[in-house]
Design an enzyme around this catalytic site. Structure first.
Site, PDB file in Angstrom:
ATOM      1  N   SER A   7       3.596  -3.467   2.007  1.00  0.00           N
ATOM      2  CA  SER A   7       2.688  -2.318   2.017  1.00  0.00           C
ATOM      3  C   SER A   7       1.482  -2.667   2.862  1.00  0.00           C
ATOM      4  CB  SER A   7       2.244  -1.986   0.595  1.00  0.00           C
ATOM      5  OG  SER A   7       1.104  -1.169   0.666  1.00  0.00           O
ATOM      6  N   HIS A  32       5.859  -0.149   4.741  1.00  0.00           N
ATOM      7  CA  HIS A  32       5.481   0.869   3.749  1.00  0.00           C
ATOM      8  C   HIS A  32       4.059   1.333   4.069  1.00  0.00           C
ATOM      9  CE1 HIS A  32       5.790   2.842  -0.192  1.00  0.00           C
ATOM     10  NE2 HIS A  32       4.543   2.447  -0.417  1.00  0.00           N
ATOM     11  N   ASP A  34       1.002   3.769   3.023  1.00  0.00           N
ATOM     12  CA  ASP A  34       0.463   4.502   1.870  1.00  0.00           C
ATOM     13  C   ASP A  34      -0.616   5.500   2.273  1.00  0.00           C
ATOM     14  OD1 ASP A  34       1.750   3.364  -0.534  1.00  0.00           O
ATOM     15  OD2 ASP A  34       0.889   1.487   0.204  1.00  0.00           O
ATOM     16  N   MET A  36      -3.262   8.278   0.970  1.00  0.00           N
ATOM     17  CA  MET A  36      -3.963   8.756  -0.235  1.00  0.00           C
ATOM     18  C   MET A  36      -5.054   9.741   0.166  1.00  0.00           C
ATOM     19  SD  MET A  36      -4.569   5.105  -2.108  1.00  0.00           S
ATOM     20  CE  MET A  36      -3.237   3.927  -2.314  1.00  0.00           C
ATOM     21  N   HIS A  65       4.585   6.956   2.218  1.00  0.00           N
ATOM     22  CA  HIS A  65       4.459   7.318   0.796  1.00  0.00           C
ATOM     23  C   HIS A  65       3.258   8.251   0.675  1.00  0.00           C
ATOM     24  CE1 HIS A  65       3.396   5.594  -3.493  1.00  0.00           C
ATOM     25  NE2 HIS A  65       3.691   6.883  -3.516  1.00  0.00           N
ATOM     26  N   MET A  67       0.733  10.166  -1.204  1.00  0.00           N
ATOM     27  CA  MET A  67       0.065  10.339  -2.504  1.00  0.00           C
ATOM     28  C   MET A  67      -0.993  11.410  -2.306  1.00  0.00           C
ATOM     29  SD  MET A  67      -0.164   6.328  -3.503  1.00  0.00           S
ATOM     30  CE  MET A  67       0.145   5.815  -1.824  1.00  0.00           C
ATOM     31  N   MET A 136       7.219   4.304  -9.255  1.00  0.00           N
ATOM     32  CA  MET A 136       5.915   3.638  -9.298  1.00  0.00           C
ATOM     33  C   MET A 136       5.895   2.707 -10.508  1.00  0.00           C
ATOM     34  SD  MET A 136       4.351   4.543  -6.620  1.00  0.00           S
ATOM     35  CE  MET A 136       2.955   3.466  -6.960  1.00  0.00           C
ATOM     36  N   ASP A 174       7.536   0.191  -6.408  1.00  0.00           N
ATOM     37  CA  ASP A 174       6.237   0.029  -5.741  1.00  0.00           C
ATOM     38  C   ASP A 174       5.140  -0.231  -6.764  1.00  0.00           C
ATOM     39  OD1 ASP A 174       4.090   0.181  -4.000  1.00  0.00           O
ATOM     40  OD2 ASP A 174       4.308   2.324  -3.584  1.00  0.00           O
TER      41      ASP A 174
END
Ligand code: DX5
Ligand code: ZN
Length: 215
Positions: A7, A32, A34, A36, A65, A67, A136, A174
């Site tokens: 990540s 990966h 992320d 957010m 991913h 979020m 998660m 994850d």
């Protein structure tokens, strides 16, 4: 064959290109990424401009991913910016089926994600449509948290479900993954291990790849 997905949240962003080169050389399989939004999770991370720059310097598989709230609003942009895999949270939209189809329309691998507090059985109606499920194993929003052991039985459930129904989605985990928790996930049937702080704390990134793969 177990895949390892470092990540990038835990990398040195001032050295992003070099970090990605080192990740590839370490034998890791997937990057990966992320995203957010400060709404769905209480933190803001990285987004489209970084993904676009990253796409230009690597041929590794990029796993985005999301979020974020209203993921449908941003799916097209994150697909077009160079993701190979895109996942959306089950909790982030009342229209998870539509969101999954939206990702697939771009010929990207589509995944559904669930938080630790969401029952895995809620996914049964969507499992025939996804390429992967992301479990998660911490509450999303931050790297460096401790693995929540009660999430392990979700992996077992998914592994049994796909065998019984002849489905071939992959199971990704994850949060809080290290050599001990990673081994537990692998034993339950996980196919992809995301690792942030554990991976990037090593001097030599080949070490966590070997340890997580158990070879
Ligand atoms: C958490 C992110 C994770 C995070 C994992 O919200 O989705 O991908 O970077 O970090 P570690 O491996 O440190 O728990
Ligand atoms: Zn993640």
């Amino acid at each position: 064959m177990l895949k390892i997905a470092p990540s990038l949240l835990a990398c040195d962003f001032a050295e992003l290109k070099q970090e990605v080169t080192r990740v590839k050389e370490s034998g890791a399989d997937i990057l990966h990424f992320d995203v957010m939004d400060g709404q769905f999770v209480p933190n803001i991370s990285i987004g489209l401009p970084i993904l676009e720059s990253l796409r230009k310097v690597t041929d590794m598989t990029i796993d985005t991913h999301l979020m974020i709230e209203n993921p449908e609003q941003m799916i097209d942009a994150f697909c077009e910016a160079g993701s190979d895999m895109v996942s959306v949270h089950f909790e982030a939209t009342p229209h998870i089926h539509r969101a999954i189809q939206q990702i697939k329309a771009h010929d990207k691998l589509a995944g559904v994600v669930i938080n630790p507090g969401t029952p895995v059985e809620s996914l049964s109606q969507i499992l025939g449509d996804v390429d992967f499920v992301l479990i998660m194993t911490v509450n999303p929003g931050f790297g460096g948290q401790s693995f929540i052991e009660s999430t392990l039985n979700k992996i077992t459930w998914l592994d049994e479900y796909r065998n019984e129904h002849n489905l071939n989605f992959e199971i990704e985990v994850d949060g809080g993954v290290n050599e001990e928790t990673g081994a537990l996930c692998k034993a339950q049937g996980a196919d992809i291990l995301v690792a942030g702080s554990y991976y990037f704390k090593h001097e030599d990134y080949k070490e966590p790849v070997h340890k997580l793969k158990g070879d």
